[in-house]
Design an enzyme around this catalytic site. Structure first.
Site, PDB file in Angstrom:
ATOM      1  N   SER A 201     -35.797   6.189  18.323  1.00  0.00           N
ATOM      2  CA  SER A 201     -35.562   7.610  18.071  1.00  0.00           C
ATOM      3  C   SER A 201     -34.082   7.805  17.805  1.00  0.00           C
ATOM      4  O   SER A 201     -33.245   7.014  18.252  1.00  0.00           O
ATOM      5  CB  SER A 201     -36.016   8.453  19.256  1.00  0.00           C
ATOM      6  OG  SER A 201     -35.249   8.114  20.382  1.00  0.00           O
TER       7      SER A 201
ATOM      8  N   ASP B 164     -19.618   7.810   9.337  1.00  0.00           N
ATOM      9  CA  ASP B 164     -20.258   7.814  10.645  1.00  0.00           C
ATOM     10  C   ASP B 164     -21.170   6.600  10.843  1.00  0.00           C
ATOM     11  O   ASP B 164     -22.223   6.708  11.465  1.00  0.00           O
ATOM     12  CB  ASP B 164     -21.067   9.123  10.794  1.00  0.00           C
ATOM     13  CG  ASP B 164     -21.373   9.442  12.251  1.00  0.00           C
ATOM     14  OD1 ASP B 164     -20.608   8.990  13.125  1.00  0.00           O
ATOM     15  OD2 ASP B 164     -22.366  10.141  12.508  1.00  0.00           O
TER      16      ASP B 164
HETATM   17  P1  AMP Z   1     -32.905   6.976  12.903  1.00  0.00           P
HETATM   18  O1  AMP Z   1     -33.600   8.218  13.351  1.00  0.00           O
HETATM   19  O2  AMP Z   1     -33.068   6.710  11.442  1.00  0.00           O
HETATM   20  O3  AMP Z   1     -31.474   6.948  13.373  1.00  0.00           O
HETATM   21  O4  AMP Z   1     -33.627   5.767  13.635  1.00  0.00           O
HETATM   22  C1  AMP Z   1     -33.668   5.682  15.047  1.00  0.00           C
HETATM   23  C2  AMP Z   1     -34.038   4.264  15.465  1.00  0.00           C
HETATM   24  O5  AMP Z   1     -35.344   3.946  14.992  1.00  0.00           O
HETATM   25  C3  AMP Z   1     -33.123   3.191  14.889  1.00  0.00           C
HETATM   26  O6  AMP Z   1     -31.987   2.980  15.703  1.00  0.00           O
HETATM   27  C4  AMP Z   1     -34.033   1.979  14.879  1.00  0.00           C
HETATM   28  O7  AMP Z   1     -34.070   1.396  16.170  1.00  0.00           O
HETATM   29  C5  AMP Z   1     -35.405   2.572  14.608  1.00  0.00           C
HETATM   30  N1  AMP Z   1     -35.714   2.498  13.175  1.00  0.00           N
HETATM   31  C6  AMP Z   1     -35.454   3.431  12.220  1.00  0.00           C
HETATM   32  N2  AMP Z   1     -35.908   3.034  11.012  1.00  0.00           N
HETATM   33  C7  AMP Z   1     -36.443   1.817  11.208  1.00  0.00           C
HETATM   34  C8  AMP Z   1     -37.072   0.857  10.335  1.00  0.00           C
HETATM   35  N3  AMP Z   1     -37.231   1.088   9.049  1.00  0.00           N
HETATM   36  N4  AMP Z   1     -37.521  -0.293  10.872  1.00  0.00           N
HETATM   37  C9  AMP Z   1     -37.369  -0.543  12.205  1.00  0.00           C
HETATM   38  N5  AMP Z   1     -36.792   0.300  13.054  1.00  0.00           N
HETATM   39  C10 AMP Z   1     -36.335   1.475  12.580  1.00  0.00           C
END
Ligand code: AMP
Length: 413
Positions: free
Chosen positions: A34, A152
Site C-alpha cells: 500500500s 521524490d
Molecule cells: P504505490 O501505491 O504505487 O506506491 O505502491 C505501494 C506498494 O505496492 C509498493 O511499495 C510495492 O511494494 C507494491 N507494488 C506496487 N506496484 C507493484 C507492482 N507492479 N508489482 C509488485 N508490487 C507492487
C-alpha cells in the site's frame, strides 16, 4: 454494450478494509502493498494468462490535490514508455465500468517481485547494485527527456523483479507542488529529497541524482542515510554528515530560509571514506577494492549539497561504476511526447478534474480498441539475477516477461 451486461463483467471482493470491484478476468486477488495513493493487490489475469498487480486509487477525488495527482499520473502513464518506467502498454477495450459501479480507479500493471525497501535488506554484490542503479538512472533520464523532473524518488516507489529488472512506479511531485523547509509539516517520507527541495529552492534535473545517491547509500549501509524525523530534522541530518555548506551556497537561499540555515550549529562533516568505509561494500570480486572505490567515488559525486556542483544524470550514467551496463537503446530511448502541454499548470475544481479524467480514459480506450496487445512473450533478457526474499508465488512470476502490461480499468466516484 448495455449497462447491465457491463455490470455483469465485474465482481466485488473485500481486501483488508477495502473493496475491489474488478473485471472477472482478474482472479485470486491478494494484497501485496500500500502507498499514499491506495492498496495494491496481485491477481491472475485470465485474458493475459499471467499475474498482474492491481492498484486501487483510494478516494482520488477527495480534494483538488488528489484529483490533480490522479490526472497527472494518468496522462503521464499514457505517454511515457520505457522499460524502467511504470508504463501503460495497452488498455483492453470494454474495461471501463459504468461510472455508477465504481467508487475509485484501478490501475493494472505487470506484477513485480518486491519493492526496493525489501531489496535494501539483501546483501547485493557490485554487479546487482550497479545494475539496479543503472536502471534507475535510465528511467530518470527518460522522464527528464519529457521535461518531467521527479523530485521524490524513494525505495517504496521503485519495484524490482527477481531477474533484477527495475521499474519506477510514479512520476513524483508536480512542478507546482510546494515543498520547502518553511511549509507546514505533514506525514510523508522525505529521507531522499534533495537539499534544494527541502529548502524550497529552484531545482534542475540533477535534483533526482541526490535521491539516487541516498538510495545507493542505503543499499550500501543497510540503513537510511538521512533519517530526518520531520522536514527540519531532515536538513540537520544532511549537514551533520556532509558538513555545513559553503557561503556561496547559502547566498542562493531566500532570506528567511538562509537565516534559519545560518543559525544552525556548524558541522565539519565526514569524508566519504569515513561515511562509506571499505567494509560496507561487497567483497565479491577480484577487483573488490577498485569497485568499492568506484562506488564511493560515485556516492561522493551524487551526494553534493550544492546542485551546481553535483553530477548530472548523464555523467552518472557514464561513471565507471555504472557505464559497464551502458546500452544506447536503453539510455537514449526517444523522449515521450506529453499530450497535455498544460499538465503542470492546470488548476480545476474536483468536478472538472473528474470530467478531464473521464475524457482521458475514454480517449485511451478509443485509441487502443483495435490494438490490444495480448500476452505474447518477449525474450527474458536477464542480465543478472536477484534472489528476492519473497518469491513464493514465483512459479508464475518467473515466467513474467521483461515488459510491462498495464491496463486501466477504473472509473470514479
Ligand atoms: P504505490 O501505491 O504505487 O506506491 O505502491 C505501494 C506498494 O505496492 C509498493 O511499495 C510495492 O511494494 C507494491 N507494488 C506496487 N506496484 C507493484 C507492482 N507492479 N508489482 C509488485 N508490487 C507492487
Amino acid at each position: 454494450m448495455n449497462r447491465n451486461k457491463r455490470e455483469k463483467e465485474f465482481y466485488s471482493l473485500d481486501v483488508g478494509d477495502s473493496t475491489f470491484t474488478v473485471l472477472k478476468r482478474y482472479q485470486n486477488l491478494r494484497p501485496i502493498g500500500s502507498g499514499a495513493q491506495g492498496i495494491v493487490c496481485s491477481a491472475y489475469d485470465h485474458n493475459l494468462e499471467r499475474n498482474v498487480a492491481i492498484k486501487k486509487l483510494s478516494r482520488p477525488f477527495q480534494n483538488q490535490t488528489h484529483a490533480k495527482r490522479a490526472y497527472r499520473e494518468l496522462v503521464l502513464m499514457k505517454c511515457v514508455n520505457h522499460k524502467n518506467e511504470h508504463v501503460i502498454a495497452t488498455i483492453s477495450p470494454h474495461t471501463l465500468p459504468p461510472p455508477t459501479l465504481c467508487a475509485t480507479r484501478y490501475l493494472v500493471m505487470e506484477l513485480m517481485d518486491a519493492n526496493l525497501c525489501q531489496v535494501i535488506q539483501m546483501e547485493l554484490d557490485h554487479e546487482r547494485l550497479s545494475y539496479l542503479l543503472y536502471q534507475m538512472l535510465c528511467g530518470i533520464k527518460h522522464l527528464h527527456s519529457a521535461g518531467i523532473i521527479h523530485r521524490d524518488l524513494k525505495p517504496s516507489n521503485i519495484v524490482v523483479k527477481s531477474d533484477c529488472t527495475l521499474k519506477i512506479l510514479d512520476f513524483g511531485l508536480a512542478r507546482t507542488a510546494a515543498t520547502g523547509l518553511l511549509m507546514t509539516p505533514y506525514v510523508v517520507t522525505r529521507y531522499y529529497r534533495a537539499p534544494e527541495v527541502i529548502l524550497g529552492m529552484g531545482y534542475q534535473a540533477n535534483v533526482d541524482v541526490w535521491s539516487v545517491g541516498c538510495i545507493m547509500a542505503e543499499m550500501v549501509r543497510g540503513s537510511v542515510l538521512f533519517p530526518g524525523t520531520d522536514h527540519i530534522d531532515q536538513w540537520n541530518k544532511v549537514i551533520e554528515q556532509l558538513g555545513t555548506p559553503s557561503q556561496e551556497f547559502l547566498m542562493k537561499l531566500n532570506q528567511s530560509v538562509r537565516t534559519y540555515v545560518e543559525n544552525r550549529p556548524r558541522y565539519a562533516g565526514y569524508s566519504f571514506e569515513k561515511l562509506f568505509p571499505d567494509v560496507l561494500f561487497p567483497p565479491d570480486s577480484e577487483h573488490s577494492k577498485l569497485k568499492a572505490s568506484q562506488a564511493r567515488d560515485l556516492l561522493s559525486k551524487m551526494l553534493v549539497i550544492d546542485a551546481s556542483k553535483r553530477i548530472s544524470v548523464e555523467e552518472a550514467l557514464q561513471h565507471p561504476y555504472i557505464n559497464v551496463w551502458y546500452d544506447p537503446a536503453e539510455v537514449e530511448a526517444p523522449p515521450p511526447l506529453i499530450s497535455d502541454q498544460k499538465l503542470e499548470e492546470r488548476e480545476h475544481t474536483v468536478e472538472e478534474w473528474k470530467e478531464l479524467i473521464y475524457k482521458e480514459v475514454l480517449d485511451w480506450e478509443e485509441r487502443t480498441k483495435s490494438n490490444v496487445i495480448r500476452g505474447q512473450p518477449t525474450p527474458l533478457g536477464y542480465k543478472v539475477a536477484l534472489e528476492v526474499a519473497d518469491v513464493s508465488a514465483s512459479s508464475v512470476r518467473a515466467a513474467c516477461l521483461n515488459r510491462l502490461w498495464v491496463t486501466l480499468i477504473g472509473g470514479w466516484s
